[in-house]
Design a protein around this motif. Sequence first.
Motif, PDB file in Angstrom:
ATOM      1  N   LEU A   1       0.813  -1.226   0.000  1.00 37.78           N
ATOM      2  CA  LEU A   1       0.000   0.000   0.000  1.00 37.78           C
ATOM      3  C   LEU A   1       0.843   1.271   0.000  1.00 37.78           C
ATOM      4  CD1 LEU A   1      -3.133  -0.759   2.218  1.00 37.78           C
ATOM      5  CD2 LEU A   1      -3.093  -0.004  -0.164  1.00 37.78           C
ATOM      6  N   PRO A   2       1.846   1.408   0.874  1.00 40.24           N
ATOM      7  CA  PRO A   2       2.685   2.618   0.820  1.00 40.24           C
ATOM      8  C   PRO A   2       3.463   2.720  -0.490  1.00 40.24           C
ATOM      9  CG  PRO A   2       2.941   1.500   2.932  1.00 40.24           C
ATOM     10  CD  PRO A   2       2.191   0.562   2.044  1.00 40.24           C
ATOM     11  N   LEU A   3       3.871   1.569  -1.031  1.00 39.01           N
ATOM     12  CA  LEU A   3       4.643   1.568  -2.270  1.00 39.01           C
ATOM     13  C   LEU A   3       3.816   2.086  -3.443  1.00 39.01           C
ATOM     14  CD1 LEU A   3       7.226   0.812  -3.851  1.00 39.01           C
ATOM     15  CD2 LEU A   3       6.248  -1.483  -4.143  1.00 39.01           C
ATOM     16  N   PHE A   4       2.584   1.613  -3.566  1.00 39.56           N
ATOM     17  CA  PHE A   4       1.734   2.002  -4.693  1.00 39.56           C
ATOM     18  C   PHE A   4       0.949   3.283  -4.435  1.00 39.56           C
ATOM     19  CE2 PHE A   4       2.628  -2.380  -5.727  1.00 39.56           C
ATOM     20  CZ  PHE A   4       2.852  -2.313  -7.091  1.00 39.56           C
ATOM     21  N   GLY A   5       0.932   3.732  -3.201  1.00 42.39           N
ATOM     22  CA  GLY A   5       0.379   5.050  -2.918  1.00 42.39           C
ATOM     23  C   GLY A   5      -1.109   5.105  -2.672  1.00 42.39           C
ATOM     24  N   SER A   6      -1.846   4.108  -3.108  1.00 42.10           N
ATOM     25  CA  SER A   6      -3.299   4.112  -2.903  1.00 42.10           C
ATOM     26  C   SER A   6      -3.849   2.722  -3.169  1.00 42.10           C
ATOM     27  CB  SER A   6      -3.986   5.115  -3.833  1.00 42.10           C
ATOM     28  OG  SER A   6      -3.916   4.681  -5.180  1.00 42.10           O
ATOM     29  N   CYS A   7      -5.029   2.472  -2.623  1.00 43.52           N
ATOM     30  CA  CYS A   7      -5.708   1.200  -2.881  1.00 43.52           C
ATOM     31  C   CYS A   7      -6.037   1.061  -4.363  1.00 43.52           C
ATOM     32  CB  CYS A   7      -6.985   1.104  -2.046  1.00 43.52           C
ATOM     33  SG  CYS A   7      -6.707   0.901  -0.270  1.00 43.52           S
ATOM     34  N   HIS A   8      -6.378   2.187  -4.984  1.00 42.66           N
ATOM     35  CA  HIS A   8      -6.721   2.173  -6.412  1.00 42.66           C
ATOM     36  C   HIS A   8      -5.550   1.666  -7.250  1.00 42.66           C
ATOM     37  CE1 HIS A   8      -8.384   3.377 -10.255  1.00 42.66           C
ATOM     38  NE2 HIS A   8      -7.289   4.077 -10.501  1.00 42.66           N
ATOM     39  N   ASN A   9      -4.348   2.194  -6.988  1.00 42.54           N
ATOM     40  CA  ASN A   9      -3.174   1.759  -7.742  1.00 42.54           C
ATOM     41  C   ASN A   9      -2.854   0.297  -7.476  1.00 42.54           C
ATOM     42  OD1 ASN A   9      -2.762   4.232  -8.978  1.00 42.54           O
ATOM     43  ND2 ASN A   9      -1.296   4.938  -7.443  1.00 42.54           N
ATOM     44  N   LEU A  10      -2.972  -0.110  -6.220  1.00 43.69           N
ATOM     45  CA  LEU A  10      -2.695  -1.501  -5.883  1.00 43.69           C
ATOM     46  C   LEU A  10      -3.681  -2.439  -6.570  1.00 43.69           C
ATOM     47  CD1 LEU A  10      -1.160  -3.643  -4.357  1.00 43.69           C
ATOM     48  CD2 LEU A  10      -2.543  -3.155  -2.328  1.00 43.69           C
ATOM     49  N   LEU A  11      -4.937  -2.057  -6.606  1.00 46.21           N
ATOM     50  CA  LEU A  11      -5.936  -2.883  -7.281  1.00 46.21           C
ATOM     51  C   LEU A  11      -5.666  -2.962  -8.785  1.00 46.21           C
ATOM     52  CD1 LEU A  11      -9.218  -1.819  -5.440  1.00 46.21           C
ATOM     53  CD2 LEU A  11      -8.094  -4.064  -5.366  1.00 46.21           C
ATOM     54  N   ARG A  12      -5.241  -1.860  -9.358  1.00 45.17           N
ATOM     55  CA  ARG A  12      -4.875  -1.885 -10.788  1.00 45.17           C
ATOM     56  C   ARG A  12      -3.750  -2.876 -11.027  1.00 45.17           C
ATOM     57  NH1 ARG A  12      -3.406   3.884 -12.844  1.00 45.17           N
ATOM     58  NH2 ARG A  12      -3.195   2.742 -14.810  1.00 45.17           N
ATOM     59  N   MET A  13      -2.765  -2.854 -10.139  1.00 48.27           N
ATOM     60  CA  MET A  13      -1.642  -3.780 -10.253  1.00 48.27           C
ATOM     61  C   MET A  13      -2.109  -5.225 -10.126  1.00 48.27           C
ATOM     62  SD  MET A  13       1.650  -4.283 -10.493  1.00 48.27           S
ATOM     63  CE  MET A  13       2.839  -5.574 -10.063  1.00 48.27           C
ATOM     64  N   LEU A  14      -2.947  -5.493  -9.136  1.00 51.62           N
ATOM     65  CA  LEU A  14      -3.424  -6.854  -8.906  1.00 51.62           C
ATOM     66  C   LEU A  14      -4.298  -7.351 -10.049  1.00 51.62           C
ATOM     67  CD1 LEU A  14      -4.242  -6.673  -5.079  1.00 51.62           C
ATOM     68  CD2 LEU A  14      -2.291  -7.797  -6.184  1.00 51.62           C
ATOM     69  N   GLN A  15      -5.009  -6.430 -10.692  1.00 53.99           N
ATOM     70  CA  GLN A  15      -5.826  -6.814 -11.847  1.00 53.99           C
ATOM     71  C   GLN A  15      -4.941  -7.249 -13.015  1.00 53.99           C
ATOM     72  OE1 GLN A  15      -8.191  -3.294 -12.404  1.00 53.99           O
ATOM     73  NE2 GLN A  15      -9.880  -4.055 -11.129  1.00 53.99           N
ATOM     74  N   ARG A  16      -3.756  -6.642 -13.094  1.00 57.05           N
ATOM     75  CA  ARG A  16      -2.815  -6.998 -14.155  1.00 57.05           C
ATOM     76  C   ARG A  16      -2.054  -8.273 -13.823  1.00 57.05           C
ATOM     77  NH1 ARG A  16      -1.133  -2.803 -17.384  1.00 57.05           N
ATOM     78  NH2 ARG A  16      -0.234  -4.483 -18.632  1.00 57.05           N
ATOM     79  N   SER A  17      -1.774  -8.474 -12.517  1.00 63.38           N
ATOM     80  CA  SER A  17      -1.026  -9.660 -12.112  1.00 63.38           C
ATOM     81  C   SER A  17      -1.384 -10.053 -10.684  1.00 63.38           C
ATOM     82  CB  SER A  17       0.487  -9.406 -12.215  1.00 63.38           C
ATOM     83  OG  SER A  17       1.218 -10.512 -11.739  1.00 63.38           O
ATOM     84  N   SER A  18      -2.141 -11.116 -10.547  1.00 58.44           N
ATOM     85  CA  SER A  18      -2.538 -11.576  -9.217  1.00 58.44           C
ATOM     86  C   SER A  18      -1.405 -12.314  -8.511  1.00 58.44           C
ATOM     87  CB  SER A  18      -3.757 -12.502  -9.333  1.00 58.44           C
ATOM     88  OG  SER A  18      -3.459 -13.623 -10.149  1.00 58.44           O
ATOM     89  N   TYR A  19      -0.302 -12.564  -9.250  1.00 54.75           N
ATOM     90  CA  TYR A  19       0.829 -13.283  -8.663  1.00 54.75           C
ATOM     91  C   TYR A  19       1.604 -12.423  -7.663  1.00 54.75           C
ATOM     92  CZ  TYR A  19       0.115 -16.780 -12.292  1.00 54.75           C
ATOM     93  OH  TYR A  19      -0.425 -17.762 -13.093  1.00 54.75           O
ATOM     94  N   LEU A  20       1.324 -11.130  -7.625  1.00 56.45           N
ATOM     95  CA  LEU A  20       2.050 -10.234  -6.726  1.00 56.45           C
ATOM     96  C   LEU A  20       1.955 -10.700  -5.273  1.00 56.45           C
ATOM     97  CD1 LEU A  20       3.634  -7.525  -6.528  1.00 56.45           C
ATOM     98  CD2 LEU A  20       1.446  -6.421  -6.090  1.00 56.45           C
ATOM     99  N   LEU A  21       0.762 -11.077  -4.848  1.00 58.11           N
ATOM    100  CA  LEU A  21       0.556 -11.447  -3.453  1.00 58.11           C
ATOM    101  C   LEU A  21       1.162 -12.799  -3.098  1.00 58.11           C
ATOM    102  CD1 LEU A  21      -3.111 -10.238  -2.852  1.00 58.11           C
ATOM    103  CD2 LEU A  21      -0.972  -9.079  -2.260  1.00 58.11           C
ATOM    104  N   SER A  22       1.448 -13.621  -4.098  1.00 55.49           N
ATOM    105  CA  SER A  22       2.039 -14.936  -3.820  1.00 55.49           C
ATOM    106  C   SER A  22       3.543 -14.956  -4.071  1.00 55.49           C
ATOM    107  CB  SER A  22       1.353 -16.008  -4.677  1.00 55.49           C
ATOM    108  OG  SER A  22       1.523 -15.730  -6.055  1.00 55.49           O
ATOM    109  N   SER A  23       4.113 -13.824  -4.512  1.00 49.87           N
ATOM    110  CA  SER A  23       5.551 -13.759  -4.770  1.00 49.87           C
ATOM    111  C   SER A  23       6.317 -13.603  -3.472  1.00 49.87           C
ATOM    112  CB  SER A  23       5.859 -12.582  -5.702  1.00 49.87           C
ATOM    113  OG  SER A  23       5.243 -12.763  -6.946  1.00 49.87           O
ATOM    114  N   ASP A  24       7.553 -14.059  -3.480  1.00 49.12           N
ATOM    115  CA  ASP A  24       8.398 -13.993  -2.280  1.00 49.12           C
ATOM    116  C   ASP A  24       8.792 -12.538  -2.025  1.00 49.12           C
ATOM    117  OD1 ASP A  24      10.659 -14.076  -0.457  1.00 49.12           O
ATOM    118  OD2 ASP A  24      10.731 -16.229  -0.879  1.00 49.12           O
TER     119      ASP A  24
END
Length: 238
Positions: A5-28
């Motif tokens: 959340l601090p890295l992407f600056g907002s929930c909106h940006n984080l959701l955009r990222m997750l929509q593009r790649s759901s693997y983010l949350l499972s990456s080391d």
Amino acid sequence: MQYYLPLFGSCHNLLRMLQRSSYLLSSDLDKVVRPNVVFLRECGLGDCDIAKLCIREPRMLITNPERVRAMVACAEKLGVPCGSGMLRQALQAVAFLSEEKIAAKVEYLKNTFRWSDAQVSIAVCKYPILLRKSKESLKRRSEFLFSVVRLEPMYIADRSVILGLSLEGRIRPRYYVVKFLKQSGLLDRDWSFWSAVTVTEKVFVEKFICPHKEAAPHLAEDYATACKGEVPTSIIFR
């Protein structure tokens, strides 16, 4: 989530990222994501730049750190060093492309725009996304800029962002408006091609269309028609 959340600056940006790649949350996080973020920061990218880059290229954060280092090295080889304001765009341009594909695109740019190695470097440094443009779109722009506008190769290299502008919706209509106004003696100053095509639409209309409603009553209509990619009835766009 506490890290992202601090890295992407907002929930909106984080959701955009997750929509593009759901693997983010499972990456080391500690072996892959954090090292990539730390390295990109060391290269001069702020968190806002990293967020923008990764929303465009979601694999950037979750790929092998050595591969990310190789992408930065590739950008530097093309003339965009760490700390440059264009590094984010350069990484976006070369991300996950093989050296062979990048070399082939560079060679195509040299042949299409009559550029030397140094001129290609200048063009890419100023507009890295040039490497992602299709060959067909680049060919059409080169033909118009050389044959109609009669620009020199170095002029284009120095202002390579022109190659990212719409040929049908912006470059061609504005060129012919300015050409008509110059030939008609209606311009009160010698506007360059670069200035005419890079000002905002609002400024262009205010400077080139509105002042000439009486002297050229059909200019606004013809310009609007041309911007749609259609051929206006007036000879000024032929």
